[in-house]
Scaffold this motif. Sequence first.
Motif, PDB file in Angstrom:
ATOM      1  N   ALA A   1       0.935  -1.161  -0.040  1.00 31.33           N
ATOM      2  CA  ALA A   1       0.067  -0.067   0.152  1.00 31.33           C
ATOM      3  C   ALA A   1       0.887   1.276   0.020  1.00 31.33           C
ATOM      4  N   GLU A   2       1.949   1.341   0.705  1.00 28.05           N
ATOM      5  CA  GLU A   2       2.779   2.476   0.637  1.00 28.05           C
ATOM      6  C   GLU A   2       3.354   2.588  -0.454  1.00 28.05           C
ATOM      7  N   THR A   3       3.848   1.632  -1.141  1.00 28.08           N
ATOM      8  CA  THR A   3       4.714   1.781  -2.225  1.00 28.08           C
ATOM      9  C   THR A   3       3.811   1.719  -3.648  1.00 28.08           C
ATOM     10  N   ALA A   4       2.476   1.502  -3.334  1.00 34.19           N
ATOM     11  CA  ALA A   4       1.530   1.072  -4.827  1.00 34.19           C
ATOM     12  C   ALA A   4       1.549   2.840  -5.479  1.00 34.19           C
ATOM     13  N   LYS A   5       1.304   2.785  -6.938  1.00 33.03           N
ATOM     14  CA  LYS A   5       1.131   3.749  -7.516  1.00 33.03           C
ATOM     15  C   LYS A   5      -0.442   4.180  -7.497  1.00 33.03           C
ATOM     16  N   GLU A   6      -1.281   3.079  -7.433  1.00 36.12           N
ATOM     17  CA  GLU A   6      -2.706   3.373  -7.250  1.00 36.12           C
ATOM     18  C   GLU A   6      -3.129   3.942  -5.969  1.00 36.12           C
ATOM     19  N   LEU A   7      -3.953   4.645  -5.870  1.00 36.09           N
ATOM     20  CA  LEU A   7      -4.514   5.557  -4.732  1.00 36.09           C
ATOM     21  C   LEU A   7      -5.530   4.523  -3.705  1.00 36.09           C
ATOM     22  N   ASN A   8      -5.062   4.235  -2.702  1.00 34.54           N
ATOM     23  CA  ASN A   8      -5.480   3.195  -1.775  1.00 34.54           C
ATOM     24  C   ASN A   8      -6.247   4.181  -0.484  1.00 34.54           C
ATOM     25  N   ILE A   9      -7.657   4.185  -0.361  1.00 36.95           N
ATOM     26  CA  ILE A   9      -8.179   5.096   0.719  1.00 36.95           C
ATOM     27  C   ILE A   9      -9.189   3.944   1.430  1.00 36.95           C
ATOM     28  N   VAL A  10      -9.011   4.063   2.754  1.00 35.94           N
ATOM     29  CA  VAL A  10      -9.943   3.298   3.671  1.00 35.94           C
ATOM     30  C   VAL A  10     -10.945   4.244   4.265  1.00 35.94           C
ATOM     31  N   ILE A  11     -12.188   3.833   3.846  1.00 37.39           N
ATOM     32  CA  ILE A  11     -13.187   4.828   4.315  1.00 37.39           C
ATOM     33  C   ILE A  11     -14.315   3.964   5.569  1.00 37.39           C
ATOM     34  N   ALA A  12     -14.317   4.702   6.766  1.00 36.96           N
ATOM     35  CA  ALA A  12     -15.188   4.149   7.502  1.00 36.96           C
ATOM     36  C   ALA A  12     -16.692   4.327   7.326  1.00 36.96           C
ATOM     37  N   ALA A  13     -17.757   3.728   8.323  1.00 36.94           N
ATOM     38  CA  ALA A  13     -18.983   3.623   8.094  1.00 36.94           C
ATOM     39  C   ALA A  13     -19.453   5.035   8.292  1.00 36.94           C
TER      40      ALA A  13
END
Length: 704
Positions: free
Chosen positions: A349-361
């Motif tokens: 996740a830290e090195t990925a080029k894609e945007l990684n976003i965790v969203i809570a309820a």
Amino acid sequence: MNLRRQTLIAIGFTMIAVVIIVMLYGFVVMEKGYADLEQRQARMEGDRAFALINDHNRAVDAILRDYAAWNETYDFAAGGGPEYLEVNLGAELFQNTKIDVMEFFDRDARYIGGAQLNRSAGELEPISPEVEAAVQRAGIIEETIRTGNATFGYIAAPAKALMVVTEPILHTDDSGPIGGAMLMITYLDEDRLAEFSTLFSRPISMAVPSRPADGIPVAANGFGVVRLNDSTIAGLTPVVDVHGGQIGLLSVEVPRDIYQNGMKTVTSFLLSALLIGAVFSALALVLIDRQVLQRMHSIILQVEKIRNSGTQHRIEGVTGDDELTGLAVSINAMVTEITSANHRYQSLAETAKELNIVIAADHRVEYMNPAAEAWFGIAWHPTLPVTTLVPEFDSELFDEAMSAVNQQRSLRRELQIEREGGLRILDATIIPAIDEQGGVGGMTMIARDVTEQRRREEERLRLARLETLGAVAASVSHQFNNLMTIVQGNLMLGRQMIDDPEMTLRFIGIADEAVARAQIETNKLVTFAHGGEPILQQIAIQKVIGEAVRVGVQDASGEVTVVVEAPALMVMVDRRQLVGAISELIRNAREATGDQGPVTVRVSTTIPWTAPAPELPPGEYVEIAISDTGQGIPESIRDRVFEVTCTTKEAACGIGLPLARSVARKHGGDVLITASGSEGTTISMLLPIQKITTTGTFLSRSPA
């Protein structure tokens, strides 16, 4: 309450329940066993008492048999004097034999003498009418005289049962003929039963219909046992008369020694079993607690510590060589694997080029990887709302995404986000985010910037459209030049024949028809270049088909057969576009047969076309089917025949089928390949209809 206490309580109650159930079952089984044994004893006592009474009657029968076999008795029955009775009939005989009645009858069953004993006075007296009536009702005297057989049994009298024996009167040598019959009766009343009770050492009573004894069911049928009180039961034996009918019940009282002593033994045994079960249950609980529950409790506490503190990464202190030790080893391996997987995921996740976003309820952003922070230009913090990053992620989209992830589904969307430098497009995939309890705790959005990719795709489509338009323009230009040559030639001929008005008008008509066809050809170019939205008008389908056939078979040989099942059918269409589209299909069919084979155009109505064209809305359609007898569409290009420039003919641009489908879809219909093989091809155009009328068939003209 923790698991250990719950388990101990559950096991304890289970053991107690098992002990109670076993005790109750044992009590019921043993109690029934002693009750059955008691009842068998009561029946046996009843049988013995009945046998005692029958033994008395047999003894009486032996005495009676001696009297009946005397010659003096025979002579008395034959008409002898009363001297016989005075000598042989005395109170001592009755008392010694314990009988109550003795009677004599002649061979005609007439009473000739007898008496009954008055027990209280010790004297003989006349026989009571009730006894005489009972003997007459039983008919035993007549039966004995008639058959010569003795009678042994019981008959019913008011308030008591009578034991009776009869014997036929014969000579001393038992020779006949039968001279009459003798009868002896013993009353089974309370006094006589008391004598039998003394001999039997148990109380004996008799119940008859007119005098029920206390607690004795007179109507009982067969052997039985009744409970008189807590300490006594009674065995019941039915008493039947000489004809087999029940006249009473003989009751023998039996003390309940077997049952009461047995139940004392059962109680002692069950109390001992309860004590042993309690001790065993306590020992079992202690053993289970030490060997299982305490170790399991230790594992649970350490697992909680691993989950909450993050400082412990192994379960320790669980020793042994059993399943719990194996469980601890498996948990340690799982923790190691999860820790390693978390490190790998965090690294990815830290090195990925894609945007990684965790969203809570609750709409908060719980995590953003560096790529997402860099792309949005915002540093993550615990209270960051998702709408700050993606304004499009409003309540409606958020609810849709949560509904998808709660159903363990993914959701893919293109999000448009305004940034410095213009509008950017994100291709986002939303998947469930699993919480510590294994449920859905929110969502994870993985996105990538596809703005440049979409621009390249649009540029490619624009270039492809220009290429297609060029091909169509070349085809139209070729057809247009041919038509202009026809126009120019016929106008020139018209000028030369100016002196002949009829010929001049004929050449002008041919030129005018060529101009009309040229307009149809230019409409093709308009359809591809500007969309060619149809100008609808209501027109009969037969008129459109006829015009399309004339355009499609110009300057060609071969025959085109047209079958119109509804010639007056009205449709809302753009006449020029539809004529051009159908003429292209007719031209393709004609070219497939080498301009020689027959071509058929069939117009019919059909139900909603749901299987081949499921995108068509429900309703009725007119089907225009163009069939040829050519070699069919090659398998290699069958999936591409509706693409522009796809053709099997040289010097052709392949615009017929794409043009026809484009026109049909603009009219709310479609074009389909409904048949293709070695026997030919059928192309069907479907158009929505308004009204169906009559049926007709016509044959098109055949060009010379």
